[in-house]
Design a protein around this motif. Structure first.
Motif, PDB file in Angstrom:
ATOM      1  N   ALA A  40      26.767  10.146  -7.524  1.00 11.22           N
ATOM      2  CA  ALA A  40      27.418   9.000  -8.162  1.00 11.22           C
ATOM      3  C   ALA A  40      28.401   9.488  -9.209  1.00 11.22           C
ATOM      4  O   ALA A  40      28.151  10.470  -9.896  1.00 11.22           O
ATOM      5  N   MET A  41      29.539   8.796  -9.322  1.00  8.12           N
ATOM      6  CA  MET A  41      30.550   9.181 -10.310  1.00  8.12           C
ATOM      7  C   MET A  41      31.475   8.007 -10.587  1.00  8.12           C
ATOM      8  O   MET A  41      31.544   7.062  -9.798  1.00  8.12           O
ATOM      9  N   GLY A  42      32.166   8.086 -11.720  1.00  9.56           N
ATOM     10  CA  GLY A  42      33.110   7.029 -12.040  1.00  9.56           C
ATOM     11  C   GLY A  42      33.546   7.071 -13.487  1.00  9.56           C
ATOM     12  O   GLY A  42      33.525   8.121 -14.126  1.00  9.56           O
ATOM     13  N   THR A  43      33.919   5.897 -14.004  1.00  3.49           N
ATOM     14  CA  THR A  43      34.359   5.781 -15.395  1.00  3.49           C
ATOM     15  C   THR A  43      33.647   4.621 -16.079  1.00  3.49           C
ATOM     16  O   THR A  43      33.208   3.670 -15.423  1.00  3.49           O
ATOM     17  N   PHE A  44      33.506   4.746 -17.388  1.00  2.23           N
ATOM     18  CA  PHE A  44      33.009   3.662 -18.248  1.00  2.23           C
ATOM     19  C   PHE A  44      34.130   3.269 -19.193  1.00  2.23           C
ATOM     20  O   PHE A  44      34.954   4.107 -19.551  1.00  2.23           O
ATOM     21  N   THR A  45      34.093   2.048 -19.683  1.00  2.00           N
ATOM     22  CA  THR A  45      34.790   1.718 -20.916  1.00  2.00           C
ATOM     23  C   THR A  45      33.708   1.341 -21.920  1.00  2.00           C
ATOM     24  O   THR A  45      32.711   0.702 -21.551  1.00  2.00           O
ATOM     25  N   THR A  46      33.874   1.781 -23.151  1.00  2.00           N
ATOM     26  CA  THR A  46      32.910   1.471 -24.206  1.00  2.00           C
ATOM     27  C   THR A  46      33.666   1.012 -25.446  1.00  2.00           C
ATOM     28  O   THR A  46      34.887   1.169 -25.533  1.00  2.00           O
ATOM     29  N   ARG A  65      28.675   5.178  -5.661  1.00  2.00           N
ATOM     30  CA  ARG A  65      27.378   5.837  -5.487  1.00  2.00           C
ATOM     31  C   ARG A  65      27.200   6.044  -3.991  1.00  2.00           C
ATOM     32  O   ARG A  65      27.149   5.074  -3.228  1.00  2.00           O
ATOM     33  N   ASN A  66      27.119   7.298  -3.557  1.00  2.00           N
ATOM     34  CA  ASN A  66      27.008   7.618  -2.129  1.00  2.00           C
ATOM     35  C   ASN A  66      28.020   6.830  -1.296  1.00  2.00           C
ATOM     36  O   ASN A  66      27.668   6.181  -0.302  1.00  2.00           O
ATOM     37  N   SER A  67      29.260   6.838  -1.726  1.00  2.00           N
ATOM     38  CA  SER A  67      30.388   6.173  -1.040  1.00  2.00           C
ATOM     39  C   SER A  67      30.367   4.646  -1.115  1.00  2.00           C
ATOM     40  O   SER A  67      31.250   3.998  -0.559  1.00  2.00           O
ATOM     41  N   GLU A  68      29.371   4.060  -1.774  1.00  2.00           N
ATOM     42  CA  GLU A  68      29.377   2.609  -1.997  1.00  2.00           C
ATOM     43  C   GLU A  68      30.110   2.331  -3.299  1.00  2.00           C
ATOM     44  O   GLU A  68      29.843   2.966  -4.315  1.00  2.00           O
ATOM     45  N   THR A  69      31.013   1.367  -3.287  1.00  2.00           N
ATOM     46  CA  THR A  69      31.769   1.023  -4.494  1.00  2.00           C
ATOM     47  C   THR A  69      30.877   0.294  -5.488  1.00  2.00           C
ATOM     48  O   THR A  69      30.120  -0.607  -5.107  1.00  2.00           O
ATOM     49  N   ILE A  70      30.956   0.697  -6.736  1.00  2.00           N
ATOM     50  CA  ILE A  70      30.226  -0.005  -7.801  1.00  2.00           C
ATOM     51  C   ILE A  70      30.977  -1.296  -8.102  1.00  2.00           C
ATOM     52  O   ILE A  70      32.183  -1.287  -8.337  1.00  2.00           O
ATOM     53  N   THR A  71      30.260  -2.412  -8.064  1.00  2.00           N
ATOM     54  CA  THR A  71      30.920  -3.716  -8.197  1.00  2.00           C
ATOM     55  C   THR A  71      30.762  -4.351  -9.573  1.00  2.00           C
ATOM     56  O   THR A  71      31.643  -5.090 -10.005  1.00  2.00           O
ATOM     57  N   SER A  72      29.648  -4.110 -10.261  1.00  2.00           N
ATOM     58  CA  SER A  72      29.491  -4.714 -11.593  1.00  2.00           C
ATOM     59  C   SER A  72      28.428  -3.998 -12.415  1.00  2.00           C
ATOM     60  O   SER A  72      27.540  -3.336 -11.872  1.00  2.00           O
ATOM     61  N   LEU A  73      28.551  -4.172 -13.728  1.00  2.00           N
ATOM     62  CA  LEU A  73      27.591  -3.626 -14.686  1.00  2.00           C
ATOM     63  C   LEU A  73      26.466  -4.641 -14.867  1.00  2.00           C
ATOM     64  O   LEU A  73      26.714  -5.840 -14.989  1.00  2.00           O
ATOM     65  N   GLN A  74      25.227  -4.170 -14.861  1.00  2.00           N
ATOM     66  CA  GLN A  74      24.092  -5.064 -15.107  1.00  2.00           C
ATOM     67  C   GLN A  74      24.146  -5.547 -16.558  1.00  2.00           C
ATOM     68  O   GLN A  74      24.315  -4.730 -17.473  1.00  2.00           O
ATOM     69  N   PHE A 104      21.426   2.427 -18.168  1.00  2.00           N
ATOM     70  CA  PHE A 104      22.384   1.404 -17.756  1.00  2.00           C
ATOM     71  C   PHE A 104      22.113   1.045 -16.300  1.00  2.00           C
ATOM     72  O   PHE A 104      21.413   1.761 -15.591  1.00  2.00           O
ATOM     73  N   GLY A 105      22.658  -0.074 -15.864  1.00  2.00           N
ATOM     74  CA  GLY A 105      22.428  -0.513 -14.492  1.00  2.00           C
ATOM     75  C   GLY A 105      23.708  -1.035 -13.873  1.00  2.00           C
ATOM     76  O   GLY A 105      24.614  -1.468 -14.572  1.00  2.00           O
ATOM     77  N   TYR A 106      23.760  -0.997 -12.543  1.00  2.00           N
ATOM     78  CA  TYR A 106      24.939  -1.510 -11.840  1.00  2.00           C
ATOM     79  C   TYR A 106      24.577  -1.919 -10.408  1.00  2.00           C
ATOM     80  O   TYR A 106      23.542  -1.517  -9.869  1.00  2.00           O
ATOM     81  N   SER A 107      25.458  -2.713  -9.821  1.00  2.00           N
ATOM     82  CA  SER A 107      25.299  -3.129  -8.422  1.00  2.00           C
ATOM     83  C   SER A 107      26.375  -2.447  -7.588  1.00  2.00           C
ATOM     84  O   SER A 107      27.401  -2.000  -8.108  1.00  2.00           O
ATOM     85  N   THR A 108      26.146  -2.377  -6.275  1.00  2.00           N
ATOM     86  CA  THR A 108      27.125  -1.755  -5.374  1.00  2.00           C
ATOM     87  C   THR A 108      27.566  -2.743  -4.297  1.00  2.00           C
ATOM     88  O   THR A 108      26.965  -3.808  -4.118  1.00  2.00           O
ATOM     89  N   SER A 109      28.600  -2.348  -3.571  1.00  2.00           N
ATOM     90  CA  SER A 109      29.199  -3.211  -2.554  1.00  2.00           C
ATOM     91  C   SER A 109      28.244  -3.527  -1.397  1.00  2.00           C
ATOM     92  O   SER A 109      28.457  -4.496  -0.670  1.00  2.00           O
ATOM     93  N   GLN A 110      27.189  -2.746  -1.229  1.00  2.00           N
ATOM     94  CA  GLN A 110      26.220  -3.007  -0.161  1.00  2.00           C
ATOM     95  C   GLN A 110      25.051  -3.882  -0.631  1.00  2.00           C
ATOM     96  O   GLN A 110      24.081  -4.082   0.096  1.00  2.00           O
TER      97      GLN A 110
END
Length: 199
Positions: A40-46, A65-74, A104-110
């Motif tokens: 898993a990789m990406g960027t945050f804004t804080t 995360r494993n090629s699934e796009t992160i869609t939102s922050l929990q 932290f938590g997040y959801s993915t496109s799947q």
């Protein structure tokens, strides 16, 4: 003279306003973590000001995360589905322990959810990721075969810091502008006096 005072006051006010606006700017972070079958990789804004313990509040997230796009922050104070009642706090730090025990938590496109956190309860404290996939059964003790709780290595760093606005430089520019206006006024008065003498 009134023009000079007005321009200086305007510059001071502008400097304070723009300085305040800049202080509210967000930081951009790069993050990544990996483990057995996890990448898993990406960027945050804080926000740009840490709390008393050195943690920044995550305001937004992008990545995969494993090629699934992160869609939102929990949302803060809620658990990812399937990991109740463990609420996330979405905090990140530059210290050696970068995440809290809530993580932290997040959801993915799947339609899946993930929550990395710092597990201080392990014999050797370290990071874990809770992964939750449909069907979601409430409660952390109901992990299905599609779910997991695995050790990960986690790293995040700030990559973009807002440039601080120099109130002093704004004041200097304002004062220079005011001086220029004042000089022009004086110059026009001098020219008018010369014209009177010639006439």
């Amino acid at each position: 003279m009134k023009t000079l005072l007005f321009a200086t006051a305007l510059a001071t006010t502008s400097g304070l306003v723009f300085g305040t606006m800049q202080a509210a700017s967000a930081l951009t972070w790069k993050w990544n973590y990996s483990g057995n079958g996890i990448d898993a990789m990406g960027t945050f804004t804080t926000n740009n000001t840490p709390d008393d313990l050195g943690f920044y509040q995550i305001l937004g997230i992008r990545g995969t995360r494993n090629s699934e796009t992160i869609t939102s922050l929990q949302p803060v104070g809620t658990p990812i589905p399937g990991n109740e009642p463990f609420n996330v706090d979405n905090l990140i730090s530059l210290s050696s322990q970068q995440l809290t025990g809530d993580g932290f938590g997040y959801s993915t496109s799947q339609g899946n959810y993930a929550s990395p956190f710092f597990a201080s309860f392990l014999p050797t404290p370290g990071y874990l990721e809770i992964f939750s996939a449909p069907p979601f059964i409430p409660g952390f003790q109901n992990l299905g075969t599609e779910d997991s709780e695995l050790p990960i290595t986690f790293f995040a760093t700030i990559v973009s810091v807002p440039e601080p606005t120099s109130i002093l430089s704004l004041l200097t520019l304002g004062a220079l502008g005011a001086t220029s206006v004042f000089k022009r006024k004086q110059s026009s008065k001098f020219t008018a006096k010369k014209l009177k003498k010639v006439l």
